[in-house]
Design a protein around this motif. Structure first.
Motif, mmCIF file in Angstrom:
data_model
loop_
_atom_site.group_PDB
_atom_site.id
_atom_site.type_symbol
_atom_site.label_atom_id
_atom_site.label_comp_id
_atom_site.label_asym_id
_atom_site.label_seq_id
_atom_site.Cartn_x
_atom_site.Cartn_y
_atom_site.Cartn_z
ATOM 1 N N PRO A 1 0.749 -1.248 0.072
ATOM 2 C CA PRO A 1 0.024 0.103 -0.032
ATOM 3 C C PRO A 1 0.795 1.227 0.054
ATOM 4 C CG PRO A 1 0.195 -0.774 2.128
ATOM 5 C CD PRO A 1 1.066 -1.703 1.371
ATOM 6 N N THR A 2 2.118 1.036 -0.031
ATOM 7 C CA THR A 2 3.053 2.296 0.168
ATOM 8 C C THR A 2 2.958 3.260 -1.016
ATOM 9 O OG1 THR A 2 4.537 0.744 1.457
ATOM 10 C CG2 THR A 2 5.374 2.912 0.378
ATOM 11 N N VAL A 3 2.783 4.421 -1.137
ATOM 12 C CA VAL A 3 2.602 5.406 -1.974
ATOM 13 C C VAL A 3 3.746 5.843 -2.613
ATOM 14 C CG1 VAL A 3 1.598 7.526 -2.993
ATOM 15 C CG2 VAL A 3 -0.003 6.066 -1.345
ATOM 16 N N ARG A 4 4.189 5.530 -3.828
ATOM 17 C CA ARG A 4 5.503 6.201 -4.022
ATOM 18 C C ARG A 4 5.175 6.840 -5.674
ATOM 19 N NH1 ARG A 4 10.024 4.327 -1.117
ATOM 20 N NH2 ARG A 4 9.560 2.272 -0.037
ATOM 21 N N THR A 5 4.838 8.102 -5.716
ATOM 22 C CA THR A 5 4.406 8.493 -7.134
ATOM 23 C C THR A 5 4.608 9.912 -7.015
ATOM 24 O OG1 THR A 5 2.372 8.495 -8.803
ATOM 25 C CG2 THR A 5 1.902 9.008 -6.290
ATOM 26 N N GLY A 6 4.407 10.736 -8.283
ATOM 27 C CA GLY A 6 4.675 12.209 -8.368
ATOM 28 C C GLY A 6 5.784 12.329 -9.193
ATOM 29 N N ALA A 7 5.930 13.619 -9.580
ATOM 30 C CA ALA A 7 7.159 14.386 -10.550
ATOM 31 C C ALA A 7 8.343 14.034 -9.739
ATOM 32 C CB ALA A 7 6.789 15.670 -10.873
ATOM 33 N N ALA A 8 8.337 14.276 -8.234
ATOM 34 C CA ALA A 8 9.712 14.341 -7.619
ATOM 35 C C ALA A 8 10.223 12.957 -7.575
ATOM 36 C CB ALA A 8 9.590 14.799 -6.291
ATOM 37 N N GLN A 9 9.294 11.791 -7.290
ATOM 38 C CA GLN A 9 9.795 10.351 -7.245
ATOM 39 C C GLN A 9 10.135 9.997 -8.662
ATOM 40 O OE1 GLN A 9 9.348 7.699 -4.551
ATOM 41 N NE2 GLN A 9 9.510 9.906 -3.497
ATOM 42 N N TRP A 10 9.516 10.282 -9.591
ATOM 43 C CA TRP A 10 9.899 9.898 -10.931
ATOM 44 C C TRP A 10 11.168 10.429 -11.481
ATOM 45 C CZ3 TRP A 10 4.558 11.741 -12.675
ATOM 46 C CH2 TRP A 10 3.494 10.842 -12.381
#
Length: 234
Positions: free
Chosen positions: A120-129
């Motif tokens: 369920p760990t959220v890892r998304t968004g421009a900074a992560q990419w």
């Protein structure tokens, strides 16, 4: 004396085994660190050191067999460089993904977890990419530069790069589509939501090919410079 290259089944077994041990180390050390401390920074350190260490070992032991890619992004780069046939590259990637899933399974069983559990760990968004693109760019650039100038040091260079990238990137440096897929089925410290995988994988491939382009230019053989030589007049 020339040394025969191992056949494809042996190379695929080495890629599957190496990726399995790598993922088992990532997931297993994450579980252990999470059990031993509530300090997130300390847990991350406990996850970082084993990962960097096992990479050095795996590359040294399995590199002579398969090249020790353990990473579809790295394999794609070597296919693009025409150092690996496209069909072999696809087989490498399949072996890496299956090995990674096996690594998660083994880690879970060692720590008495369910065989697989969606993260369920959220890892998304421009900074992560961006972080994943930077991590993979750095990894591939180090591999290519190391192979050119210090091939004997590549195991240590890769291990140190991943150790550093755990801490200087916002994503903690997955830098590997097979590892990302394997980490999507662990509901533990190192997990990633399956829905976040596409963004990570695309960013990793973009980073890998940006590194290929830049390092291809940086490492291109220099053209000899001709200097006119004056001849004495007769």
């Amino acid at each position: 004396m020339s040394i025969a290259r191992p056949d494809l089944p042996r190379r695929l077994a080495a890629e599957a085994l190496g990726t399995a041990v790598l993922v088992a180390t990532v997931v297993g050390s994450g579980i252990m660190a999470d059990r031993l401390t509530e300090d997130v920074a300390l847990a991350l350190l406990g996850n970082t050191i084993p990962t960097g260490a096992i990479l050095v070992v795996l590359i040294m032991v399995l590199g002579p067999i398969s090249g020790a890619h353990f990473n579809p992004a790295v394999t794609a780069v070597f296919v693009a460089r025409r150092e690996l046939a496209a069909a072999d590259g696809l087989a490498y990637a399949a072996a890496q993904v299956l090995g990674g899933l096996a690594g998660t399974l083994v880690a879970h069983l060692m720590f008495e977890h369910a065989p697989f559990a969606l993260s369920p760990t959220v890892r998304t968004g421009a900074a992560q990419w961006l972080a994943e693109a930077v991590a993979t760019f750095t990894l591939v650039a180090v591999i290519l530069g190391g192979l050119r100038f210090r091939p004997e040091a590549v195991p240590m260079l890769v291990g140190l790069t991943i150790t550093a990238a755990y801490w200087f990137t916002a994503s903690t440096s997955f830098a590997n589509p097979a590892v990302a897929i394997a980490r999507s089925v662990t509901d533990t410290f190192s997990g990633i939501r399956p829905v976040d995988l596409p963004g990570f994988i695309v960013a990793e491939l973009v980073g890998a090919f940006l590194a290929l382009g830049l390092m291809g230019w940086l490492l291109a053989p220099r053209k000899p410079t001709t200097v006119p030589v004056a001849t004495p007049a007769e």
